[in-house]
Design an enzyme around this catalytic site. Structure first.
Site, PDB file in Angstrom:
ATOM      1  N   CYS A   1      -8.338  32.929 -47.422  1.00  0.00           N
ATOM      2  CA  CYS A   1      -7.861  33.515 -48.276  1.00  0.00           C
ATOM      3  C   CYS A   1      -7.713  32.917 -49.641  1.00  0.00           C
ATOM      4  O   CYS A   1      -8.050  33.419 -50.684  1.00  0.00           O
ATOM      5  CB  CYS A   1      -6.374  34.026 -47.859  1.00  0.00           C
ATOM      6  SG  CYS A   1      -5.149  32.617 -47.443  1.00  0.00           S
TER       7      CYS A   1
ATOM      8  N   HIS B   1      -0.667  33.264 -46.663  1.00  0.00           N
ATOM      9  CA  HIS B   1      -1.676  34.078 -47.006  1.00  0.00           C
ATOM     10  C   HIS B   1      -1.437  34.372 -48.554  1.00  0.00           C
ATOM     11  O   HIS B   1      -0.424  34.809 -48.946  1.00  0.00           O
ATOM     12  CB  HIS B   1      -1.492  35.348 -46.218  1.00  0.00           C
ATOM     13  CG  HIS B   1      -2.855  36.224 -46.328  1.00  0.00           C
ATOM     14  ND1 HIS B   1      -3.875  35.617 -45.766  1.00  0.00           N
ATOM     15  CD2 HIS B   1      -3.062  37.386 -46.752  1.00  0.00           C
ATOM     16  CE1 HIS B   1      -4.979  36.546 -46.157  1.00  0.00           C
ATOM     17  NE2 HIS B   1      -4.200  37.824 -46.591  1.00  0.00           N
TER      18      HIS B   1
ATOM     19  N   HIS C   1      -8.250  40.644 -50.490  1.00  0.00           N
ATOM     20  CA  HIS C   1      -7.816  39.398 -49.906  1.00  0.00           C
ATOM     21  C   HIS C   1      -8.945  38.881 -48.722  1.00  0.00           C
ATOM     22  O   HIS C   1      -9.740  40.094 -48.321  1.00  0.00           O
ATOM     23  CB  HIS C   1      -6.421  39.236 -49.251  1.00  0.00           C
ATOM     24  CG  HIS C   1      -6.337  40.299 -48.385  1.00  0.00           C
ATOM     25  ND1 HIS C   1      -6.087  39.906 -46.921  1.00  0.00           N
ATOM     26  CD2 HIS C   1      -6.464  41.668 -48.284  1.00  0.00           C
ATOM     27  CE1 HIS C   1      -5.934  41.122 -46.225  1.00  0.00           C
ATOM     28  NE2 HIS C   1      -6.120  42.133 -46.900  1.00  0.00           N
TER      29      HIS C   1
END
Length: 156
Positions: A52, A103, A115
């Site tokens: 990510c 994240h 993402h």
């Protein structure tokens, strides 16, 4: 005859929408879209595979902005933004491991963010999806107002 005109009108509208979208490409949208479809790879930083924060660092590197390669580190950069005030280019952060920020994605407007998801790779999701709304933590504005205006313009 009516059927022919209906088909012709539909085709004309379809073509005009497609042509319009090509001209609306901005430096920010080009940077975000460049990695779409790349697979997930732990610690990955290239289109061969991204994690990510590797993906978000890749996007911003295309805009000549250096970000750390960890979601927690990226959360320490920029200015905190309320969820209701998000604009394209803001980073959105999530607590998916139960410990802290784990994240990150790039907000692109319309409630959506791009993402690199562990099970999919680089993809787009909505912030209001159950999973992401449950684990949302904060957002950071990385781009100054001047950078935002420049990167959102298709006059580059």
């Amino acid at each position: 005859m009516k059927k022919f005109f209906g088909i012709a009108l539909g085709l004309a509208l379809f073509c005009s929408v497609q042509v319009g979208s090509v001209f609306a490409e901005t430096p920010l949208s080009q940077a975000v879209n460049d990695g779409v479809g790349a697979p997930y790879k732990y610690a990955g930083t290239t289109k061969n595979g991204f994690d990510c924060s590797g993906y978000t660092a890749f996007v911003f590197a295309k805009l000549d902005i250096k970000l750390p390669h960890q979601s927690k580190g990226q959360a320490e950069v920029g200015t905190t933004v309320e969820k209701d005030d998000l604009r394209p280019g803001d980073l959105v952060f999530f607590k998916t491991d139960g410990v802290g920020i784990s994240h990150v994605g790039v907000y692109v407007g319309g409630g959506k963010f791009y993402h690199s998801a562990t099970n999919i790779g680089v993809t787009v999701n909505k912030l209001n999806e159950n999973y992401y709304s449950k684990y949302y933590v904060t957002a950071k504005r990385i781009l100054s107002d001047e950078q935002y205006e420049a990167f959102m313009s298709d006059n580059q």
